[in-house]
Write a protein that holds these residues in place. Structure first.
Motif, short mmCIF file in Angstrom:
data_model
loop_
_atom_site.label_atom_id
_atom_site.label_comp_id
_atom_site.label_asym_id
_atom_site.label_seq_id
_atom_site.Cartn_x
_atom_site.Cartn_y
_atom_site.Cartn_z
N UNK A 39 0.85 -1.19 0.00
CA UNK A 39 0.00 0.00 0.00
C UNK A 39 0.89 1.24 0.00
N UNK A 40 0.51 2.24 -0.79
CA UNK A 40 1.29 3.48 -0.85
C UNK A 40 0.74 4.42 -1.90
N UNK A 41 1.24 5.66 -1.94
CA UNK A 41 0.72 6.65 -2.89
C UNK A 41 1.28 6.49 -4.30
N UNK A 42 0.44 6.71 -5.29
CA UNK A 42 0.89 6.90 -6.66
C UNK A 42 1.14 8.40 -6.85
N UNK A 43 2.24 8.73 -7.49
CA UNK A 43 2.70 10.12 -7.53
C UNK A 43 3.00 10.59 -8.95
N UNK A 44 3.04 11.89 -9.09
CA UNK A 44 3.55 12.54 -10.30
C UNK A 44 4.87 13.20 -9.93
N UNK A 45 5.92 12.92 -10.69
CA UNK A 45 7.24 13.47 -10.41
C UNK A 45 7.74 14.25 -11.61
N UNK A 46 8.45 15.33 -11.32
CA UNK A 46 9.07 16.13 -12.37
C UNK A 46 10.28 16.84 -11.78
N UNK A 47 11.19 17.26 -12.62
CA UNK A 47 12.37 17.97 -12.16
C UNK A 47 12.00 19.38 -11.72
N UNK A 48 12.61 19.84 -10.62
CA UNK A 48 12.34 21.19 -10.14
C UNK A 48 12.67 22.23 -11.21
N UNK A 49 13.74 22.04 -11.94
CA UNK A 49 14.15 23.02 -12.95
C UNK A 49 13.15 23.11 -14.09
N UNK A 50 12.29 22.08 -14.24
CA UNK A 50 11.28 22.11 -15.31
C UNK A 50 9.89 22.33 -14.74
N UNK A 51 9.79 22.67 -13.43
CA UNK A 51 8.48 22.74 -12.78
C UNK A 51 7.61 23.87 -13.32
#
Length: 315
Positions: free
Chosen positions: A278-290
């Protein structure tokens, strides 16, 4: 009605100077970046301070330091210039023959329902943006994100992340489910023990997936050594479903994916003693492209789709 004072007196040239000088804190370097001379920078700064009747930078022979008024105007100038840059990008995207691309990498277990809804909504909002979506293993997704080969990564966070580089946005809570063919005898039982589950052959996910080590431990504890049927390992959901048909095999899969297959009549969900993962599904992206506009719009569409999915799945 007279427009506000700053709209009437400030120019983009002045805003750009405030922004660059705030970054460089040096008149000669500021002049170099603006392709002008140091005296011209000094004159424009003095004119701006005269119009505002505020000192924006304290200047000595050794250094330049922004005042509180200067810091405030720098923040607004940076925001205005960034919005203009984004407007230019959006307008270029509307030109005939021009195509902006948004690259998304996802795990196969990420909710297809939420993803499809988000894509349809995004296409209506930004029809000029070409979406490229690919499903890859977790480690490959992470490597491509860090290399800048994808803009967004949709997965669980079961890996080490450098949060100085990667921004993580939780989307929804995911858990594992155990499924089998629609006609399997375990599908009709109200509750099944792990001892009974371990007596059946399994369609195993790859070792790189987070659920595999937990499933291996459970089978090692409860499985007898004299198993007459062997397990099969695959990363293909379509093959897994075919293997479940007319067999006694079981399969551990994400609950959202299991629910979709169940609604299509392809599998039945077994009521196990407890979920393996069990755990979260996430969206990830680079800070420099945020600050990339298309990525921000897609994330917003995805959040709306997840909320709609959760409402529809409530009993």
């Amino acid at each position: 009605m007279k427009s506000p004072y700053l709209q009437r007196v400030l120019t983009l040239k002045q805003l750009r100077l405030i922004s660059v000088l705030g970054q460089e804190l040096n008149l000669s370097r500021c002049a170099e970046r603006l392709h002008t001379t140091q005296p011209a920078v000094s004159r424009t700064l003095a004119q701006t301070e005269g119009l505002l009747q505020r000192t924006l930078f304290e200047r000595t022979t050794k250094r330049i330091v922004p005042t509180s008024a200067g810091l405030s105007l720098m923040q607004h100038a940076n925001r205005i210039l960034a919005e203009l840059d984004q407007a230019e990008e959006d307008l270029q995207g509307l030109n005939p023959g021009h195509r902006t691309e948004l690259r998304i990498g996802m795990l196969t277990v990420f909710s297809q329902q939420a993803m499809a809804q988000a894509i349809n909504r995004f296409r209506g909002l930004m029809p000029h943006v070409f979406l490229r979506v690919q499903a890859l293993p977790l480690q490959a997704l992470h490597e491509q994100l860090l290399a800048g080969q994808i803009d967004l990564m949709l997965s669980h966070a079961e890996l080490r992340l450098d949060l100085n580089l990667v921004e993580v946005l939780p989307l929804y809570e995911e858990q594992s489910a155990v499924v089998t063919g629609p006609n399997h005898r375990l599908a009709k039982k109200r509750k099944v023990s792990w001892e009974e589950l371990a007596r059946h052959p399994w369609v195993l996910p790859p070792p790189s997936t987070p659920v595999r080590p937990k499933l291996d431990r459970v089978l090692a504890i409860y499985r007898q050594r004299d198993m007459s049927e062997s397990d099969v390992e695959t990363d293909s959901p379509l093959l897994a479903i075919q293997l479940l048909k007319n067999s006694s095999m079981l399969w551990a899969v994400a609950s959202q994916q299991a629910l979709n297959f169940c609604q299509q009549g392809q599998v039945s969900i077994i009521n196990v003693p407890q979920e393996l993962l069990r755990g979260p599904m996430c969206c990830m992206r680079l800070h420099e492209a945020a600050d990339k506009h298309a990525a921000q719009v897609f994330v917003s569409c995805l959040e709306d789709a997840v909320l709609s999915m959760q409402k529809s799945n409530r009993p």
